[in-house]
Design an enzyme around this catalytic site. Structure first.
Site, short mmCIF file in Angstrom:
data_model
loop_
_atom_site.label_atom_id
_atom_site.label_comp_id
_atom_site.label_asym_id
_atom_site.label_seq_id
_atom_site.Cartn_x
_atom_site.Cartn_y
_atom_site.Cartn_z
N ASP A 190 -43.39 -104.57 -34.62
CA ASP A 190 -42.00 -104.85 -34.28
C ASP A 190 -41.49 -105.78 -35.38
O ASP A 190 -41.71 -106.99 -35.34
CB ASP A 190 -41.91 -105.53 -32.91
CG ASP A 190 -40.47 -105.83 -32.52
OD1 ASP A 190 -39.58 -105.04 -32.85
OD2 ASP A 190 -40.24 -106.87 -31.88
N GLU B 228 -41.14 -100.00 -35.88
CA GLU B 228 -39.85 -99.71 -35.26
C GLU B 228 -38.82 -99.44 -36.35
O GLU B 228 -38.68 -100.23 -37.29
CB GLU B 228 -39.39 -100.87 -34.38
CG GLU B 228 -38.08 -100.57 -33.67
CD GLU B 228 -37.69 -101.65 -32.70
OE1 GLU B 228 -38.12 -101.58 -31.54
OE2 GLU B 228 -36.98 -102.58 -33.12
N ASP C 8 -41.55 -109.81 -28.64
CA ASP C 8 -41.94 -109.15 -29.90
C ASP C 8 -43.38 -108.64 -29.81
O ASP C 8 -43.70 -107.60 -30.38
CB ASP C 8 -41.79 -110.12 -31.07
CG ASP C 8 -40.43 -110.79 -31.09
OD1 ASP C 8 -39.51 -110.20 -31.66
OD2 ASP C 8 -40.32 -111.87 -30.50
#
Length: 189
Positions: free
Chosen positions: A7, A68, A141
């Protein structure tokens, strides 16, 4: 399959390592969040994120890195920082010949919760349940990095089948065009 989920972010960058077994069985090897102070120079922040990601890659030897994809954010500065962090991690993986796949937030949410617009609490709850964790990963996160790895483990077989089907369709298209060209030549003669 050993997947490193990322992330990306400059202030907090979630890193995870998940191993996929048979079927949909998954287990978490490690999860952490790399933090950099906002007052630090941009290049140094990116270096800190890259160093941490490279250490993870060297230690855990992932077969693939799932990052991501920066899709759309209202804050352009945040989107740029996120993209830069993801870029240095993708570069580190490429240098090690580790394939990199990008997944959008809605793809990750849909894979993990069944709802592409799920909120962070739903994602965290499902990550905790899927991995059989006693405690929910924090901060968000960390949960998001785990969700990315889970998403890739579950989507990879489908993505591989689609790529094979597309390659086969392309081969058949070329063969068909070659036959047509040969038939046209035969008619002209």
């Amino acid at each position: 399959m050993r997947v490193m989920g990322v992330d990306p972010g400059l202030t907090r960058c979630g890193l995870s390592m998940v191993v996929g077994g048979t079927g949909r069985q998954l287990s978490m090897l490690q999860v952490d969040v790399v933090r950099t102070p906002p007052e630090m120079e941009l290049a140094q922040r990116l270096l800190r994120v890259a160093d941490a990601a490279e250490a993870w890659m060297d230690t855990h030897e992932p077969e693939v890195v799932a990052i991501e994809r920066v899709f759309s954010q209202h804050n352009v500065r945040t989107a740029m920082a996120t993209a830069q962090a993801g870029g240095v991690i993708a570069l580190a993986a490429a240098r090690r010949q580790i394939p990199v796949h990008f997944h959008t937030p809605s793809q990750v949410k849909a894979a993990v919760t069944g709802n592409g617009s799920a909120d962070k609490a739903q994602v965290t709850a499902m990550v905790t349940r899927i991995l059989g964790l006693a405690v929910a990963p924090k901060p968000a996160d960390a949960a998001d990095a785990l969700a990315l790895a889970i998403c890739h483990c579950w989507r990879a077989p489908m993505l591989e089948r689609m790529a094979k089907a597309e390659a086969m369709a392309e081969r058949q298209r070329r063969m068909y065009e070659e036959r047509l060209a040969q038939q046209r030549k035969a008619v002209i003669r």
